[in-house]
Write a protein that holds these residues in place. Structure first.
Motif, short mmCIF file in Angstrom:
data_model
loop_
_atom_site.label_atom_id
_atom_site.label_comp_id
_atom_site.label_asym_id
_atom_site.label_seq_id
_atom_site.Cartn_x
_atom_site.Cartn_y
_atom_site.Cartn_z
N ALA A 57 0.83 -1.21 0.00
CA ALA A 57 0.00 0.00 0.00
C ALA A 57 0.86 1.26 0.00
O ALA A 57 0.54 2.23 -0.68
CB ALA A 57 -0.95 0.00 1.19
N GLU A 58 1.94 1.26 0.77
CA GLU A 58 2.83 2.43 0.80
C GLU A 58 3.38 2.75 -0.58
O GLU A 58 3.50 3.91 -0.95
CB GLU A 58 4.00 2.18 1.77
CG GLU A 58 3.61 2.23 3.23
CD GLU A 58 4.74 1.77 4.16
OE1 GLU A 58 5.75 1.20 3.68
OE2 GLU A 58 4.59 1.98 5.38
N ILE A 59 3.72 1.72 -1.32
CA ILE A 59 4.25 1.92 -2.68
C ILE A 59 3.19 2.57 -3.56
O ILE A 59 3.45 3.55 -4.26
CB ILE A 59 4.75 0.59 -3.27
CG1 ILE A 59 6.00 0.12 -2.52
CG2 ILE A 59 5.01 0.72 -4.77
CD1 ILE A 59 6.40 -1.31 -2.81
N VAL A 60 1.97 2.05 -3.50
CA VAL A 60 0.89 2.63 -4.30
C VAL A 60 0.59 4.06 -3.85
O VAL A 60 0.41 4.96 -4.68
CB VAL A 60 -0.38 1.74 -4.23
CG1 VAL A 60 -1.56 2.42 -4.88
CG2 VAL A 60 -0.10 0.40 -4.88
N ASN A 61 0.56 4.29 -2.54
CA ASN A 61 0.34 5.65 -2.02
C ASN A 61 1.40 6.61 -2.55
O ASN A 61 1.09 7.75 -2.94
CB ASN A 61 0.36 5.65 -0.49
CG ASN A 61 -0.83 4.96 0.11
OD1 ASN A 61 -1.89 4.85 -0.51
ND2 ASN A 61 -0.68 4.49 1.33
N GLN A 62 2.65 6.16 -2.56
CA GLN A 62 3.75 6.99 -3.05
C GLN A 62 3.49 7.40 -4.50
O GLN A 62 3.69 8.55 -4.86
CB GLN A 62 5.04 6.18 -2.95
CG GLN A 62 6.22 6.75 -3.70
CD GLN A 62 7.36 5.74 -3.83
OE1 GLN A 62 7.41 4.73 -3.15
NE2 GLN A 62 8.26 6.02 -4.74
N TYR A 63 3.02 6.46 -5.31
CA TYR A 63 2.77 6.79 -6.71
C TYR A 63 1.57 7.72 -6.87
O TYR A 63 1.59 8.62 -7.70
CB TYR A 63 2.59 5.52 -7.54
CG TYR A 63 3.86 4.73 -7.70
CD1 TYR A 63 5.07 5.36 -8.00
CD2 TYR A 63 3.88 3.36 -7.53
CE1 TYR A 63 6.24 4.65 -8.14
CE2 TYR A 63 5.05 2.64 -7.68
CZ TYR A 63 6.23 3.27 -7.98
OH TYR A 63 7.39 2.56 -8.13
N PHE A 64 0.53 7.53 -6.06
CA PHE A 64 -0.61 8.45 -6.13
C PHE A 64 -0.22 9.87 -5.71
O PHE A 64 -0.79 10.84 -6.19
CB PHE A 64 -1.78 7.96 -5.27
CG PHE A 64 -2.71 7.03 -5.96
CD1 PHE A 64 -3.46 7.44 -7.05
CD2 PHE A 64 -2.85 5.72 -5.54
CE1 PHE A 64 -4.33 6.59 -7.71
CE2 PHE A 64 -3.72 4.86 -6.19
CZ PHE A 64 -4.45 5.28 -7.27
N LYS A 65 0.74 9.99 -4.84
CA LYS A 65 1.19 11.31 -4.38
C LYS A 65 2.16 11.97 -5.34
O LYS A 65 2.45 13.15 -5.20
CB LYS A 65 1.83 11.18 -3.00
CG LYS A 65 0.83 10.83 -1.91
CD LYS A 65 1.52 10.61 -0.58
CE LYS A 65 0.51 10.19 0.48
NZ LYS A 65 1.17 9.92 1.77
N ASN A 66 2.66 11.23 -6.29
CA ASN A 66 3.63 11.76 -7.25
C ASN A 66 2.86 12.34 -8.45
O ASN A 66 2.29 11.59 -9.24
CB ASN A 66 4.57 10.64 -7.71
CG ASN A 66 5.62 11.12 -8.68
OD1 ASN A 66 5.52 12.19 -9.27
ND2 ASN A 66 6.65 10.31 -8.84
N PRO A 67 2.86 13.65 -8.62
CA PRO A 67 2.08 14.25 -9.70
C PRO A 67 2.59 13.90 -11.10
O PRO A 67 1.88 14.09 -12.09
CB PRO A 67 2.19 15.76 -9.45
CG PRO A 67 3.40 15.91 -8.59
CD PRO A 67 3.55 14.64 -7.81
N ALA A 68 3.79 13.35 -11.20
CA ALA A 68 4.32 12.97 -12.51
C ALA A 68 3.73 11.65 -13.02
O ALA A 68 3.77 11.38 -14.22
CB ALA A 68 5.85 12.85 -12.44
N ILE A 69 3.19 10.84 -12.12
CA ILE A 69 2.67 9.53 -12.50
C ILE A 69 1.29 9.69 -13.14
O ILE A 69 0.36 10.18 -12.51
CB ILE A 69 2.58 8.58 -11.29
CG1 ILE A 69 3.94 8.41 -10.62
CG2 ILE A 69 1.98 7.24 -11.69
CD1 ILE A 69 4.97 7.70 -11.45
N ASP A 70 1.18 9.25 -14.39
CA ASP A 70 -0.10 9.32 -15.10
C ASP A 70 -0.95 8.08 -14.87
O ASP A 70 -2.18 8.17 -14.78
CB ASP A 70 0.15 9.48 -16.60
CG ASP A 70 0.91 10.75 -16.92
OD1 ASP A 70 0.33 11.83 -16.71
OD2 ASP A 70 2.07 10.65 -17.36
N TYR A 71 -0.29 6.93 -14.81
CA TYR A 71 -1.00 5.65 -14.70
C TYR A 71 -0.30 4.75 -13.70
O TYR A 71 0.92 4.73 -13.61
CB TYR A 71 -1.05 4.93 -16.05
CG TYR A 71 -1.65 5.76 -17.15
CD1 TYR A 71 -3.03 5.89 -17.26
CD2 TYR A 71 -0.85 6.43 -18.05
CE1 TYR A 71 -3.59 6.67 -18.25
CE2 TYR A 71 -1.41 7.22 -19.05
CZ TYR A 71 -2.78 7.33 -19.14
OH TYR A 71 -3.32 8.12 -20.12
#
Length: 114
Positions: A57-71
């Motif tokens: 979950a932490e990994i997914v949260n990190q990606y959701f918080k990164n504005p550069a990640i589109d998908y």
């Protein structure tokens, strides 16, 4: 340049799928898509996740918080993804413009109004 994160919210990928993952990454990069992933959290030979539910979950949260990640693409289906529900940052998910994709019985995270 678009950016995609590869994750395994559920069971990890089998180590014999490593070549397929490398092919996918190469394909995406050839399409000028930047790929993010945590290799140590993607592979597992057991029916449990590659890392514990909180870390997945932490990994997914990190990606959701990164504005550069589109998908964000979950490569693992949904067999044990429900273990991560209590660790997901729903405020970050709701405010993110990232799109989460998965397959199989993966169905809880794509709803923005949780």
């Amino acid at each position: 340049m678009q950016e995609i994160a590869l994750v395994a919210l559920s069971n990890g990928l089998s180590h014999n799928q490593k070549n397929s993952l490398e092919d996918l990454i190469r394909l995406l990069e050839n399409l000028s898509i930047k790929v993010h992933y945590h290799a140590d959290a993607l592979f597992s030979e057991s029916k449990i996740g590659a890392v514990n539910a909180k870390r997945r979950a932490e990994i997914v949260n990190q990606y959701f918080k990164n504005p550069a990640i589109d998908y964000i693409l979950d490569l693992s289906g949904g067999d044990i993804a429900n273990e991560t529900i209590c660790y997901l940052d729903y405020k970050a998910i709701n405010s993110s413009s990232s799109k989460l994709f998965g397959y199989s019985d993966f169905n809880y995270s794509h709803q923005r109004n949780l």
